[in-house]
Enzyme design. Structure first.
Site, PDB file in Angstrom:
ATOM      1  N   CYS A  99       0.858  -1.071   0.120  1.00  0.00           N
ATOM      2  CA  CYS A  99      -0.135  -0.092  -0.146  1.00  0.00           C
ATOM      3  C   CYS A  99       0.857   1.373   0.033  1.00  0.00           C
ATOM      4  CB  CYS A  99      -0.893   0.014   1.197  1.00  0.00           C
ATOM      5  SG  CYS A  99      -0.004   0.122   2.703  1.00  0.00           S
ATOM      6  N   CYS A 102       3.468   1.626   2.663  1.00  0.00           N
ATOM      7  CA  CYS A 102       4.688   0.753   2.555  1.00  0.00           C
ATOM      8  C   CYS A 102       5.508   1.791   1.792  1.00  0.00           C
ATOM      9  CB  CYS A 102       4.427  -0.254   1.770  1.00  0.00           C
ATOM     10  SG  CYS A 102       3.463  -1.610   2.560  1.00  0.00           S
ATOM     11  N   ASP A 501      19.022  26.393 -33.831  1.00  0.00           N
ATOM     12  CA  ASP A 501      20.248  26.916 -33.591  1.00  0.00           C
ATOM     13  C   ASP A 501      20.649  26.293 -35.121  1.00  0.00           C
ATOM     14  OD1 ASP A 501      23.126  27.442 -33.039  1.00  0.00           O
ATOM     15  OD2 ASP A 501      23.462  25.281 -33.008  1.00  0.00           O
ATOM     16  N   ASP A 690      22.192  21.723 -30.330  1.00  0.00           N
ATOM     17  CA  ASP A 690      23.057  20.779 -30.107  1.00  0.00           C
ATOM     18  C   ASP A 690      24.339  21.062 -29.356  1.00  0.00           C
ATOM     19  OD1 ASP A 690      24.377  22.287 -32.038  1.00  0.00           O
ATOM     20  OD2 ASP A 690      25.375  20.512 -32.818  1.00  0.00           O
ATOM     21  N   ASP A 694      23.844  25.991 -26.353  1.00  0.00           N
ATOM     22  CA  ASP A 694      22.392  26.090 -26.551  1.00  0.00           C
ATOM     23  C   ASP A 694      21.575  25.735 -25.214  1.00  0.00           C
ATOM     24  OD1 ASP A 694      22.443  26.763 -29.223  1.00  0.00           O
ATOM     25  OD2 ASP A 694      22.978  24.769 -29.848  1.00  0.00           O
TER      26      ASP A 694
END
Length: 796
Positions: A99, A102, A501, A690, A694
């Site tokens: 439950c 726990c 970019d 990338d 950025d």
């Protein structure tokens, strides 16, 4: 201890056998336990200062009674540990969770242990994600402490998960088969009773048929329906009724009334009790199969890497579990085998099929010195490979973990269903009671009340969003698109502005040197430039080092190079600078006047304050960039190009790809400001980049996107990751997000509409309980089938 609880164990709540009583005293109060294990767990919980665990409202069932004395193998557990920037990480499956209490206990108990950074338990899968500092906490000790509480941890793996799913399916199948077989016998008795009701039947025969019906129905209700009864018991102990409560109450009411009718000479409804259980079990069995199919995309991804590897030890081949491979182990890959880990080829050559990883259909020749990724396939040569990453750290494993985490992240639209589900069950119980008394509290009223209980379906509401997210993320992963979660899918479906970019995103990212203008000597300029740039992953840096190698100019990397994002590099010890003209002028370097370049990039260099010259490079647009931008433009997206490059170069690329707006010579801060400006105007912005420079803009965007091969920080920041170097995956990903949200809305509409129609029909007496149970099962199945349509989204 309260008098009412003196016969039950204070820890687990179970009755105390007369000869097993164990007691303890605290502050004059006596606490009773059924065994030393429960007393030991109680002492641990009290010692951790978590006494209020026993007073929580959501306490349904406490941990297992016995304290496990298992010794955990340190070497074996370390094969599942992943090193991250924030510490060590391991996923464990926890047995013994019953439950929410726990989970509350496990998370708080672990987080109080020195060295534990985070502990999160997924209630649906019982999977614990544990992050810890290995310098302070040892994983074997953490597992041992968990076992002392009565929870047994074991390393998470796909094999363990598949075993658990198969066990669940076998149990459902056995219970359903039993219910179907006995229901067929019951139908024979019921048909005879119905015939006797209309045409007459002698009392002895009637009593015999009813008794046989009761005998056949009993195992259906109490064996086949045991999962519902157990779930209902725990939920009622917690005063939080759930779906199991409705099913159990409906079937037990029909069964109990029929027993009463059997002994009082009235009509029995054993067939109603049996069919409720049988039909809903049929729905659960189908749901189990559908969930398995929904996660099949992820399973196929993770199964690409074989579980067994051929390790070379003193020239002999030794078969070993791939998870046990260590760094620098040597393994042999024969023709037709898939690579179990990422590694470096140290002998042999062969063609390698990388379609599963990057979508490239043409096999690539790999030979000594080349790197290969887990999951790719060796086609025609024998190779010896040196392990460069453990199985848990391989490319396939990392993507798999991302997909798994994505499937647990909720979409905001699910919050509405969660709020309604919280009041749904009490409302249905109230309507059922009202229906019973409205129709006169007689036999027919009881049937109407039972129908209300079994026809209501909160399951459809609960399944509407998670199943669609699970199918969509699995389908996308198979095509090389990774959504970080349901929240990312929902946000991606609402985008209207796409920011990019330039270098490495819309262009090939492999600029080539087209001119070297040196103050003195070209060879000297290229030599110093290569030394400075060799440690950088920037495409311009790689273009310069590639040109140096092509001209066979030897160079050694400069130490302690500082990168200034968007500007350049500084090697302070050798007073070596490289970057834009503006950057060098900021550093006090005198540059000659040169004409402005319109379609190329320039990198200027100086040493010890003296200008060395400029290297000119040119990049070209990706081969798939034009088609990608055309698709996005056709679908109504606005586009903007944000670049730190020169205006002429940025303008050239922007015009060739027909991008709506462009901005050049932007620093990382300026890119971020532009994203924030667009958002303030009410735009939903996707940023695709990338590089390290950025990262701030990616963090500021509504949705961030990176392509495999980007810098680690860009890939870590990305909410949408293209795991293959194919820009055409982006419009496909955005379309998939929109289709997924459409399916989620359809699911929610169906779930709401079904309940709004079915419950009034049941309350008005227009439905029998058997039909109500069938309709409830079909409503959940309908949501699942609709979600599974996402598996048929055509590839990009």
């Amino acid at each position: 201890m309260p008098e009412s609880d003196r016969q039950n164990c204070f820890h687990c709540g179970l009755p105390i056998p007369p000869n097993d009583l164990v007691t303890d005293n605290d502050d004059g109060l006596e606490f009773r336990f059924c065994c030393q294990g429960c007393r030991g767990a109680w002492l641990i919980i009290r010692g951790a200062g978590l006494d209020n665990f026993y007073s929580r409202n959501d306490l349904k069932h406490l941990p297992l009674k016995e304290i496990h004395a298992t010794q955990f193998d340190s070497a074996y557990l370390h094969n599942f540990i992943i090193e991250t920037a924030t510490g060590s990480e391991i996923s464990l499956i926890i047995d013994g969770i019953h439950c929410a209490s726990c989970i509350w206990l496990i998370e708080r108990y672990l987080q109080q242990i020195p060295g534990v950074l985070t502990a999160r338990v997924n209630f649906a899968t019982h999977r614990l994600l544990l992050r810890f500092d290995p310098q302070v906490a040892e994983i074997t000790q953490l597992c041992w402490k968990l076992s002392q509480l009565g929870y047994m941890p074991r390393p998470y793996s796909q094999d363990e998960l598949r075993s658990s799913m198969e066990k669940e399916r076998r149990s459902l199948l056995l219970r359903f088969g039993t219910a179907v077989f006995l229901s067929m016998q019951l139908m024979g008795f019921s048909i005879a009773l119905y015939a006797g009701y209309f045409k007459g039947i002698d009392p002895q025969t009637r009593l015999l048929l009813q008794t046989l019906a009761a005998l056949v129905t009993t195992p259906i209700v109490f064996y086949s329906g045991f999962p519902f009864l157990r779930g209902a018991w725990f939920s009622l102990r917690n005063l939080s009724p759930n779906m199991d409560s409705l099913i159990a109450l409906g079937s037990l009411t029909a069964y109990g009334y029929s027993l009463f009718a059997l002994f009082s000479g009235r009509e029995v409804y054993f067939d109603t009790a049996a069919m409720i259980v049988t039909l809903i079990l049929a729905g659960r069995l189908f749901e189990s199969s559908a969930r398995h199919r929904a996660s099949a995309g992820l399973d196929r991804l993770l199964q690409l890497a074989p579980s067994i590897a051929n390790r070379l030890v003193d020239g002999q081949i030794q078969q070993i579990d791939s998870r046990l491979l260590d760094l620098n182990d040597l393994i042999q890959i024969t023709p037709g085998d898939r690579f179990p880990v990422d590694g470096l080829i140290i002998s042999g050559s062969s063609e390698v099929d990388e379609a599963a990883v990057n979508g490239e259909s043409i096999p690539l020749l790999k030979q000594k010195g080349d790197r290969v990724k887990a999951g790719t396939q060796n086609l025609n040569g024998s190779l010896t490979l040196r392990v460069e990453a453990k199985a848990a750290d391989s490319f396939i494993a990392r993507i798999g973990r991302m997909v798994e985490q994505a499937q647990t992240r909720k979409a905001p639209i699910q919050n509405l269903a969660d709020r309604i589900s919280g009041v749904f069950i009490p409302a249905v119980l109230t309507i059922s009671v009202f229906t019973f008394f409205y129709w006169g509290a007689d036999q027919n009223a009881l049937l109407c009340a039972i129908t209300v209980l079994v026809v209501a379906c909160p399951c459809a509401l609960g399944l509407a969003t998670p199943t669609a997210v699970m199918v969509a993320t699995g389908r996308a992963a198979a095509e090389g698109v990774l959504f970080r979660g349901g929240d990312t899918i929902e946000a991606a479906a609402q985008l209207n502005v796409l920011a990019f970019d330039k270098t490495g995103t819309l262009t090939e990212g492999r600029p080539q040197v087209i001119a070297i203008n040196a103050v003195n000597d070209q060879h000297e300029l290229l030599h110093y430039a290569a030394r400075l740039e060799s440690g950088s992953r920037h495409p311009l840096a790689q273009g310069i080092t590639s040109e140096a190698r092509r001209r066979q100019i030897s160079f050694t990397p400069v130490d302690n190079v500082q990168q200034i994002p968007g500007k350049g590099l500084i090697a302070s010890e050798e007073q070596l600078l490289g970057g834009s003209a503006e950057f060098l002028r900021e550093q006090g370097i005198l540059l000659p006047e040169t004409p402005e370049r319109t379609t190329t990039s320039e990198v200027h260099f100086s040493q010890q304050g003296q200008y060395l010259g400029v290297i000119t490079l040119q990049d070209i647009a990706r081969s798939d960039a034009d088609e990608t931008m055309s698709l996005l433009r056709h679908r109504g997206y606005s586009s903007v190009l944000l670049s730190g490059d020169q205006p002429g170069c940025v303008k050239n690329i922007s015009e060739s790809l027909k991008i709506d707006h462009w901005l050049a010579e932007l620093t990382p801060e300026m890119k971020t400001q532009e994203i924030e400006h667009l958002k303030k105007r009410g735009k939903k912005v996707l940023m695709t980049g990338d590089g390290i420079n950025d990262a701030p803009a990616l963090a500021a965007a509504t949705v961030s996107c990176s392509i495999v091969g980007s810098s680690d920080i860009a890939m870590e920041q990305a909410q949408l990751l293209l795991t293959r170097p194919n820009l055409l995956l982006l419009p496909w990903a955005l379309q998939t997000a929109q289709k997924t949200m459409s399916v989620i809305r359809q699911n929610l509409f169906w779930a709401f509409s079904y309940n709004l129609v079915a419950i009034p029909l049941a309350a008005s007496g227009k439905l029998l309980p058997v039909y109500g149970a069938a309709a409830m099962a079909l409503s959940s199945i309908g949501v699942l089938l609709n979600s599974l349509r996402l598996k048929r989204i055509p590839p990009p």
